[in-house]
Design a protein around this motif. Structure first.
Motif, mmCIF file in Angstrom:
data_model
loop_
_atom_site.group_PDB
_atom_site.id
_atom_site.type_symbol
_atom_site.label_atom_id
_atom_site.label_comp_id
_atom_site.label_asym_id
_atom_site.label_seq_id
_atom_site.Cartn_x
_atom_site.Cartn_y
_atom_site.Cartn_z
ATOM 1 N N ILE B 170 -15.882 -6.731 -2.442
ATOM 2 C CA ILE B 170 -15.069 -5.944 -3.295
ATOM 3 C C ILE B 170 -15.302 -6.099 -4.490
ATOM 4 O O ILE B 170 -15.627 -7.046 -5.376
ATOM 5 N N ASP B 175 -12.660 -1.901 -7.946
ATOM 6 C CA ASP B 175 -11.303 -1.853 -7.178
ATOM 7 C C ASP B 175 -10.385 -2.442 -8.328
ATOM 8 O O ASP B 175 -10.316 -3.921 -8.333
ATOM 9 N N TRP B 178 -8.732 -5.912 -6.792
ATOM 10 C CA TRP B 178 -9.768 -6.588 -6.219
ATOM 11 C C TRP B 178 -9.380 -8.027 -6.037
ATOM 12 O O TRP B 178 -9.421 -8.823 -4.936
ATOM 13 N N ASN B 181 -6.624 -8.204 -3.351
ATOM 14 C CA ASN B 181 -7.032 -8.017 -2.038
ATOM 15 C C ASN B 181 -7.947 -9.187 -1.708
ATOM 16 O O ASN B 181 -7.552 -9.545 -0.439
ATOM 17 N N SER B 222 -16.500 -3.323 2.565
ATOM 18 C CA SER B 222 -17.214 -2.140 1.969
ATOM 19 C C SER B 222 -18.755 -2.079 2.238
ATOM 20 O O SER B 222 -19.337 -2.887 2.272
ATOM 21 N N GLY B 305 -10.457 7.939 -3.909
ATOM 22 C CA GLY B 305 -10.689 6.653 -4.108
ATOM 23 C C GLY B 305 -12.156 5.938 -3.485
ATOM 24 O O GLY B 305 -12.940 6.739 -2.781
ATOM 25 N N GLU B 306 -12.314 4.752 -3.532
ATOM 26 C CA GLU B 306 -13.499 4.056 -3.038
ATOM 27 C C GLU B 306 -13.370 4.333 -1.552
ATOM 28 O O GLU B 306 -12.389 3.874 -0.936
ATOM 29 N N ALA B 309 -11.257 1.620 0.421
ATOM 30 C CA ALA B 309 -9.985 1.682 0.323
ATOM 31 C C ALA B 309 -9.237 3.051 0.814
ATOM 32 O O ALA B 309 -8.355 2.783 1.479
ATOM 33 N N SER B 399 -6.487 3.871 -7.205
ATOM 34 C CA SER B 399 -7.851 3.672 -7.807
ATOM 35 C C SER B 399 -8.334 3.540 -9.107
ATOM 36 O O SER B 399 -7.570 4.170 -10.028
#
Lengths: 291, 434
Positions: B170, B175, B178, B181, B222, B305-306, B309, B399
């Motif tokens: 992350i 993020d 982050w 999360n 990720s 977003g990424e 996510a 994001s």
């Protein structure tokens, strides 16, 4: 010489090929003929103008720039044989820094200092490391610096290879206002095949050969005395060769855009010459061949 | 045909490395580059992300090289900068990161780091010129440097701990959630009986990174955690679990169940924990059900977003909340060898719901796609706000860059993250359209 800026000429060639010797002798010959000349060494070794100024120390542009924020022309130049203004761009010691950026910075500084406006030269000769390994070494042939470039080469393949690389660089920059090629200067002519080999390469690339400089003991001797041939042995045959070369560069302002050979073409061309030299050495007689 | 990219949200490798470094307490970054590189870092991530690292603001240590260092080499300038930095900032670890100009010149960074170590200063380095890649690549380079070089700084060899798990992948800042999360994932893993090493974590600072070899499993969240996971496998033989999607809500339960099985944990205990978390979320959802219908929340959404996510939030929105995906836009340039699982899960939304799936970092292209989707709810970055306004849609910043939202602890991962997400989504709906 009506042009206030003077003729700016870049002379390239593989390291160790005799480029600085040739350039210095051309500068000396031009000075002897009454012209105002500036020679700018664009090589981190900073030994381009040594034989014009008797081997005396000359602080380089970049060293001076590093030591002091305000640089004057006097700090970075020395007057050599025949009044030639000698300048060395300088650069980093081998293995560190970026010599290419160094040349860029040094040339920029010379313009900022208005060296050319103040000295009012007829000729400015840039003596540049000739492998044109990166953009920095191509600075002298970009728009607004030199209008003509010459390349010094011997008949060694690696020298020809370096000359061909310069042709590629000129080919890239000339269309957008960069320097065009004045011609090839054939140096260290000794073996029978040297002259026809360089002639043949030049004709393949569509460029003229402007002079042939034979290998000579006089050059080596003059260098040992820290002088150009023009200064040390003005009456020698070799001095005549350099004078002829200088007057050719002076009188003839024609230039071309070369057609560099690509990789396979150059290899194929070299192989043909390998065969020809081998046959000549082993006594095979070819019809109408000069070697 | 050449294309322009409007408002990219992906900065360069140097910044990716700095974002990770700033997030580890005790690590002092030393930038070896032009002054602008450090300044851009501050202007980019810190301002846009509304946070700053302890040493990452403008006072960050930087060699600020000038032309003479380019021409003559800048290693000695770095040596000087390093010497000055250790005098001024008492760090547990000094981390040299480099910019484009010094890498073009070829300054000998490993030698300078070694010199520092020889004088008993803990110094590591990563070559992070922007031309090597974007912010994600920079995160990977810094991660790799920490994993590779930290063990060499200490004498003792670390032995494996049976239930220890590393969690990484992350990107701090990239993020914006982050910290929240990572911490929620940590809470859940501990809940089923695992020992968790969060990278970067809150409490341990540099020590967490020293403990990396002790783990028996790496969880790489990720696509950007994969190379480090592979490296740890090569070095320590540690296996890895790859999470392409951030587990939001009940998805976290599935992860916990598979981990409990993998580690042969006390099934009764882990089941009890998962059931409690599951039940809690179901109750919260039930409490919101009236509002869900009253506020007319069942609409199509556009999510930007990424990748992790997007995959995670899309699953929660579609699977749990019953919303319809209109557009999924992935803004991180996924590596070519990105796992098929992620690509399949994303293309599943296309096949099943007719959602448009876009891979782009071009905000203009994304905005066009949002307008085209006619979504009633837009979730993305500040860059997506104008498109949401044009559609008169509900807008929720999820994001980077968040723009008008400050996040320090919040996260959307796991069960608590799902609750936080529900709070934010419903609040956005109630507080007006945009």
């Amino acid at each position: 010489m009506n042009d206030k800026r003077g003729k700016h000429i870049a002379i390239y060639g593989k390291g160790g090929i005799g480029k600085s010797t040739t350039t210095s002798n051309i500068s000396a010959a031009l000075a002897e003929a009454g012209y105002r000349v500036i020679q700018v060494g664009c090589d981190p070794k900073s030994d381009s103008t040594t034989i014009l100024r008797g081997g005396n120390d000359l602080p380089t542009v970049l060293d001076t720039l590093r030591e002091q924020s305000k640089v004057r022309i006097e700090d970075i130049s020395a007057v050599g044989f025949g009044g030639v203004l000698c300048i060395e761009a300088g650069g980093p010691v081998p293995g560190v820094g970026c010599a290419g950026r160094g040349i860029n910075a040094a040339v920029e500084l010379l313009h900022d200092l208005k060296v050319f406006e103040e000295h009012k030269p007829d000729f400015v000769l840039y003596d540049v490391l000739g492998d044109v390994v990166c953009g920095g070494f191509a600075v002298p042939i970009r728009d607004g610096i030199a209008e003509r470039a010459f390349v010094v080469t011997s008949s060694d393949f690696m020298a020809v290879f370096a000359a061909n690389n310069l042709f590629k660089a000129i080919n890239k920059y000339a269309p957008s206002g960069g320097a065009r090629l004045g011609g090839v200067i054939a140096n260290s002519i000794q073996a029978n095949y040297s002259r026809p080999l360089i002639d043949d390469f030049a004709s393949h690339a569509g460029v003229p050969v402007v002079g042939y400089v034979p290998r000579s003991m006089v050059v080596a001797q003059s260098e040992l005395y820290g002088k150009t041939v023009i200064e040390a042995y003005p009456d020698s045959e070799q001095a005549g060769v350099y004078r002829k070369l200088a007057s050719c560069i002076d009188a003839n302002s024609e230039s071309v855009i070369p057609r560099p050979l690509n990789g396979p073409e150059l290899k194929k061309w070299a192989r043909t010459w390998g065969d020809r030299i081998f046959q000549a050495e082993s006594g095979v007689v070819q019809h109408m061949e000069s070697i | 045909m050449s294309q322009h990219i409007a408002e990219t949200r992906n900065s360069c490798a140097l910044h990716g490395a700095l974002q990770l470094i700033d997030a580890i307490r005790g690590v002092v970054p030393v930038i070896h580059s032009n002054a602008g590189c450090g300044m851009q870092h501050f202007l980019g991530i810190n301002r846009q992300g509304n946070n700053s690292g302890p040493y990452g603001s403008p006072p960050v240590s930087s060699s600020n090289i000038s032309e003479k260092h380019v021409v003559f080499g800048g290693s000695s300038r770095l040596r000087e900068q390093l010497k000055n930095t250790v005098k001024v900032v008492d760090g547990e670890l000094y981390f040299i990161v480099t910019g484009c100009s010094t890498e073009m010149v070829g300054d000998d960074i490993p030698a300078m780091a070694k010199e520092g170590r020889e004088q008993s200063f803990p110094v590591i380095y990563a070559n992070t010129p922007g031309f090597r890649g974007d912010v994600h690549h920079g995160y990977q380079l810094a991660l790799k440097a920490l994993v590779e070089q930290l063990p060499g700084l200490e004498g003792e060899k670390r032995s494996k701990k049976e239930r220890r798990v590393n969690v990484f992948g992350i990107l701090p800042g990239q993020d914006p959630f982050w910290r929240g999360n990572l911490e929620e994932l940590g809470r859940l893993l501990e809940g089923i009986g695992l020992e968790v090493n969060l990278l970067p974590g809150e409490e341990l600072g540099v020590e967490a990174w020293r403990r990396v070899p002790e783990a028996s499993l790496n969880i790489a969240v990720s696509a950007w955690g994969e190379p480090a996971a592979k490296l740890l496998d090569e070095r320590y033989g540690t296996p890895s679990l790859f999470l392409e999607a951030l587990p939001v809500g009940h998805a976290a339960g599935n992860l916990l169940r598979s981990l409990a099985e993998l580690f042969r944990l006390d099934a009764e205990k882990s089941d009890r924990f998962i059931a409690a978390e599951d039940t809690r979320l179901r109750r919260r959802l039930a409490e919101l059900s009236d509002l869900y219908f009253q506020a007319g929340l069942q609409q199509s959404f556009a999510l930007v977003g990424e990748s992790a996510a997007v995959a995670g939030i899309a699953e929660f929105l579609t699977g749990t909340l019953g919303l319809l995906p209109g557009l999924l836009a992935v803004t991180d340039p996924l590596p070519e060898d990105t796992s098929e699982t992620l690509m399949q899960s994303l293309s599943g939304y296309q096949d099943e719901f007719g959602a448009q799936v876009v891979f782009s970092e071009d905000s203009a292209r994304i905005a066009d796609a949002i307008i085209e989707s006619k979504a009633g709810i837009v979730l993305g970055s500040e860059f997506e706000r104008p498109a949401a306004e044009e559609l008169d849609a509900v807008f929720l910043p999820v994001s980077f860059p968040l723009g008008r939202k400050v996040v320090i602890e919040r996260g959307y991962a796991g069960y608590r993250g799902a609750s936080a997400f529900l709070e934010d989504l419903f609040s956005a709906r109630l507080s007006g359209k945009t």
